[in-house]
Design an enzyme around this catalytic site. Sequence first.
Site, PDB file in Angstrom:
ATOM      1  N   HIS A 368       0.789  -1.238   0.000  1.00 35.86           N
ATOM      2  CA  HIS A 368       0.000   0.000   0.000  1.00 35.86           C
ATOM      3  C   HIS A 368       0.815   1.278   0.000  1.00 35.86           C
ATOM      4  CE1 HIS A 368      -4.182  -1.367   0.517  1.00 35.86           C
ATOM      5  NE2 HIS A 368      -3.637  -2.407   1.110  1.00 35.86           N
ATOM      6  N   LYS A 559      -9.265  13.877   4.053  1.00 36.17           N
ATOM      7  CA  LYS A 559      -8.403  12.694   4.077  1.00 36.17           C
ATOM      8  C   LYS A 559      -7.484  12.858   5.274  1.00 36.17           C
ATOM      9  CE  LYS A 559      -7.130  13.798  -0.175  1.00 36.17           C
ATOM     10  NZ  LYS A 559      -7.073  12.587  -0.962  1.00 36.17           N
ATOM     11  N   ARG A 560      -6.732  11.824   5.633  1.00 36.30           N
ATOM     12  CA  ARG A 560      -5.760  11.996   6.719  1.00 36.30           C
ATOM     13  C   ARG A 560      -4.867  13.201   6.410  1.00 36.30           C
ATOM     14  NH1 ARG A 560      -5.350   7.992  10.927  1.00 36.30           N
ATOM     15  NH2 ARG A 560      -3.649   9.306  11.583  1.00 36.30           N
ATOM     16  N   LYS A 565       0.102  14.502   1.193  1.00 36.95           N
ATOM     17  CA  LYS A 565      -1.223  14.781   0.623  1.00 36.95           C
ATOM     18  C   LYS A 565      -1.417  16.271   0.347  1.00 36.95           C
ATOM     19  CE  LYS A 565      -3.554  10.718   2.748  1.00 36.95           C
ATOM     20  NZ  LYS A 565      -4.300  10.057   1.655  1.00 36.95           N
ATOM     21  N   THR A 667      -8.769   6.432  -2.580  1.00 36.80           N
ATOM     22  CA  THR A 667     -10.118   5.960  -2.876  1.00 36.80           C
ATOM     23  C   THR A 667     -11.103   7.107  -2.666  1.00 36.80           C
ATOM     24  OG1 THR A 667     -10.253   5.111  -0.614  1.00 36.80           O
ATOM     25  CG2 THR A 667      -9.774   3.517  -2.370  1.00 36.80           C
ATOM     26  N   LYS A 671     -14.715   8.207  -4.772  1.00 31.74           N
ATOM     27  CA  LYS A 671     -16.030   8.512  -4.194  1.00 31.74           C
ATOM     28  C   LYS A 671     -16.563   9.821  -4.742  1.00 31.74           C
ATOM     29  CE  LYS A 671     -14.251   6.533   0.085  1.00 31.74           C
ATOM     30  NZ  LYS A 671     -13.600   6.903   1.364  1.00 31.74           N
TER      31      LYS A 671
HETATM   32  C1  LIG Z   1     -12.335   6.957   1.682  1.00 31.43           C
HETATM   33  C2  LIG Z   1     -11.859   7.341   3.021  1.00 31.43           C
HETATM   34  C3  LIG Z   1     -10.487   7.562   3.240  1.00 31.43           C
HETATM   35  C4  LIG Z   1      -9.463   7.505   2.140  1.00 31.43           C
HETATM   36  O1  LIG Z   1      -9.367   8.788   1.543  1.00 31.43           O
HETATM   37  P1  LIG Z   1      -8.160   9.190   0.587  1.00 31.43           P
HETATM   38  O2  LIG Z   1      -8.566  10.513   0.067  1.00 31.43           O
HETATM   39  O3  LIG Z   1      -8.083   8.155  -0.492  1.00 31.43           O
HETATM   40  O4  LIG Z   1      -6.935   9.255   1.420  1.00 31.43           O
HETATM   41  C5  LIG Z   1     -10.083   7.918   4.509  1.00 31.43           C
HETATM   42  N1  LIG Z   1     -10.963   8.030   5.523  1.00 31.43           N
HETATM   43  C6  LIG Z   1     -12.283   7.853   5.333  1.00 31.43           C
HETATM   44  C7  LIG Z   1     -13.196   8.016   6.499  1.00 31.43           C
HETATM   45  C8  LIG Z   1     -12.777   7.487   4.091  1.00 31.43           C
HETATM   46  O5  LIG Z   1     -14.091   7.289   3.938  1.00 31.43           O
END
Ligand SMILES: *Cc1c(COP(=O)(O)O)cnc(C)c1O
Length: 820
Positions: A368, A559-560, A565, A667, A671
Amino acid sequence: MNQPQQSLPLSRTRSTDPEDLANEIVERLMYRIGKNSRAAKPYDWLEAAILVIRDRAIERWMETTSDTYAAGTKRVYYLSLEFLIGRLMRDAVGNLGLLEPMRDALRILKVDLDLIAELEADAALGNGGLGRLAACFMESMATVGLPAYGYGIRYRHGLFRQKIADGFQVELPETWLEHGNPWEFDRREAAYEIGFGGRVEFHEADGSEEKFVWIPAERVIATAYDTPIVGWRAARVNTLRLWKAEPLDPIRLDAFNAGDHFGSLAESNRADALTRVLYPADTSPAGQELRLRQEYFFSAASLKDIIRRHLQQYENLENLGEKVSVQLNDTHPAVCVLELMRLLIDEHGMTFTRAWAITQQTISYTNHTLLPEALESWPVPLFERMLPRHMQLLYEINARLLRQARSELRMDDSQIRNISLIDEHGERRVRMGNLAFAGAHSINGVSALHTELMKETVFADLHKMFPTRINNKTNGITPRRWLMQCNPGLFALLRETIGDEFMDDIEKIRSIEKYAKDAEFQKRFAAVKLANKERLAALVRERMGVKVNPESLFDIQIKRIHEYKRQLLNIIETVALYDQIRSHPEHDWVPRVKFFAGKAAPTYYNAKLIIKLANDVARVINANPSVREVLKVVFVPNYNVSLAEVLVPAANLSEQISTAGMEASGTGNMKFALNGALTIGTMDGANVEISEQVGIDNIVIFGLTAAEVAAKRADGYNPREIIERSPELSQALTAISSGVFSPDDPDRYKGLIGGLYEHDWFMCAADFDSYAAAQRRVDAIWNDSALWWEKSILNTARMAWFSSDRTIREYAADIWKVDI
Ligand SMILES: *Cc1c(COP(=O)(O)O)cnc(C)c1O
C-alpha cells in the site's frame, strides 16, 4: 456468471410486511432489551431494529455458508489490521432490500428510521484508506458471491475522536462499544491460545527425526466476535471475525487472597491492553512492541482458525493452497508467512520444502505504500525475544533466498543486501515487506502507477528475481455505500432516468452519458447537488456555527492530514486567492467554500500544525467582510466514514493533490467523481486511471509527474529560487510566516514555512503556480454552467470501473483463482 442474481428470495421464512416487522421490533424491545414502547429511548429502538435486521441476515448467512461447505469451494481470507466500517445499518437494510419495509414498520411505531440510524456508532477500526478498502472489499466479496472471511482485531477503542479546541487538534478516546454492539456474535467456542516469548527446544525423537518445540513464556486467549456482512440483494452473507485478547487466568486468586489485589489482575490487564486500542498512525511507523504483539496475535489466531476449518472438511493440509487463499492487507499480517511455516513444520510434521511451497501457494500480499518511512521493520532483538522460533525460520528462509539469488541469478552484493529479509544498515531489522514478498505467490500494487513504481523502487531486485509475482489491482469503492446510500437524491434521479439495471451492474450507469448535455437533466442533476450542499451547510452551521452559501462552489479536501497529501499547498493557494480577491475587488470572483477535514497522527508535529493553520486561516478569512461573499474556509472536525457520507455527495470540486509518486491509489478520489465532483489533481495514484476513464477534458490536472518529481530530486531541487520567482507564492508564504494568521503567536509557522524554502520535500513550491492556474481553470468552467454540469454528469457516468466489485473479481480471477 459474474453478475449477482437479480432476484434472490431474500427471506424464505420471514415476512417483509411492515406490520409484521413492527411486531417483531416490539418483541425484541420487550424480550431482548426489557422495555416496552413507552419506556424505549431512541437508542433502544435502534438496537431492536438492528436485531430484527440481523435475524434476516442470519438465514442467508447459514445458507450460503453451508452451500460453500457442500461445494468444497475455495475460501478466501482477507487479513487486515484495520477495518474502517462506519455504520452498518443502512448497508445491511439496503442490501437485504428492507429499507422501505423497515422505514414503514418504524413509522407505525412512530419512530423515524433516519433519526435512529444517526445514533449508530461508527465502527472506526482503521485509520484511513487502507482500512476503508478492507470494508469496501468485505461488502463486495459478499456481493459477487465469494466465500470470504475478514479477520482483524476488535479494538475496544477505534481511531480517536478529534476535537478542535482553539484551532488545535485534541485527541479524545473513541468508545464505539459503550452501548454494546448489536451486530456481533460473541463466539466463546472459537478460542485459541496464542504464545509470546520463551524459548525453543530441540528434540531428537529417534535419531532421524528432529523437531523444534517452541515453549512460549506468556500466553493469551484469542476469542472471536463475528459480524455478518450482507452482499447486495443478499447474494451472500460473509463473516467478519474480529479477535479479542483475554487472559488465561482472569484473576490469580492466590495473589488476591494474599492481599495483592492489583498484582492478581496483572495478567488480565496485560491481555486487555493487547486489543484495547488501534494505533492511530497512518503511513508512518508504529514502532512499538505492543504493535508487533497485535500483529502476531491476530495473524496467529486467524491461521489457527483457518487450519481448524480446513481440517474439519479435508483430512490433511496437503491441499491447503488449493482450498485456501490468505490475502495480506499490507505487511501488518506478514508474520503469517512464518507462523504458517511453523504450524506446517512443527505442528503438522511437514518438511521445510513442502511447507514453503504450500505457504507461497496460500499467501498473497497487497502493498500500500512506497514511502520509506512507512515500510515496516522490527529490530532483530525484539523480534527474536518475542518470536524465537519464527526468527529461526526467518533465518532459514533468508539463507535459502540469498543462496538462490547468488548462485542461480548471480546477483551482486548490493542486490543481495536489497533482497535480504534483514536490513543490515545500522541496527539490524527484520523487513516485513521483503518477508511478505518472499512468502507470497502474488504481490499486488493498488493502482497502475504505484505498481510500476513498486517494480522500480522498493522491490526492484526482488522483482528481478521473481518477475511474475508483481501485478496490479487498482482499488475500488462499493457503489452501494458511496452512491446508493450516501446520495439518495442522485440514486433516485438515476433510477428514474435510466432504470434500475445499474443497481445490479454498475457499468450500466454509463447510459446517463447521453443526458450529459440535456438542459433539463442538467437542471435536475444540479438540483440534487444543491440539496446535498444544503444538507452539508446545515451540518456545518449546527456543529460549528459557520454559515456558508450553498450556491457557492464547494471545494473539498478530506483525508488523513499528511505532508505528502499536501493540504498545505491548498491552504497556501487559499491565502494567495484571499490576497488576489482583496487586491482585485472589481473582478467577478467565483464564490467558493473551501472545506477541509481529517485527522493527524497524534505524534506527527507538522500535520498537527497544518490543522492549526487551516483553522487560523479560516478564522481570519471568515471574519473579513470584504471577502465574505466569495471566500469561506471551513475545517470540519472529526472526519470519519459517516462524515464522508455527507461531504462527498456535496462536493463540486475534489482535491486530490498529492506529490506525484506518493499516493499509492487513493479511494476518496473515486467517491467524489462517482458523485459528480470534478477532480483537481496531480497525475498520482488512481488519478491517472480516473483521467483515462472520465476523459482528460473532464478532470483538471496540474503539476509535476512522478518521473519529474524523481528527476528534480536527483538534480538538486532549489525551492527558494522558485518561491522568489513567484510573487503570488512569496506573498502568501510571507503572510503566513510573519504571523498574519497567528497574531497571538507570530512565529507559529516560521518553521513550517521555512522548511519550504530549505528542502520542500513534497514540492509545494514547484507545483504552486501550476496549481493556482488550474484553480482559475476551474473557475472558468464553473462560470459556464452548462459545461460544468456536462463534465460533472460525465464523471458520474464514467466511474463504474472503480467499483470494488470489479477489483474483487480481478483478485478472484488472477490471484485467488476462484470461480465466482
Ligand atoms: C475513503 C476514506 C479515506 C481515504 O481517503 P483518501 O482521500 O483516499 O486518502 C479515509 N478516511 C475515510 C473516512 C474514508 O471514507
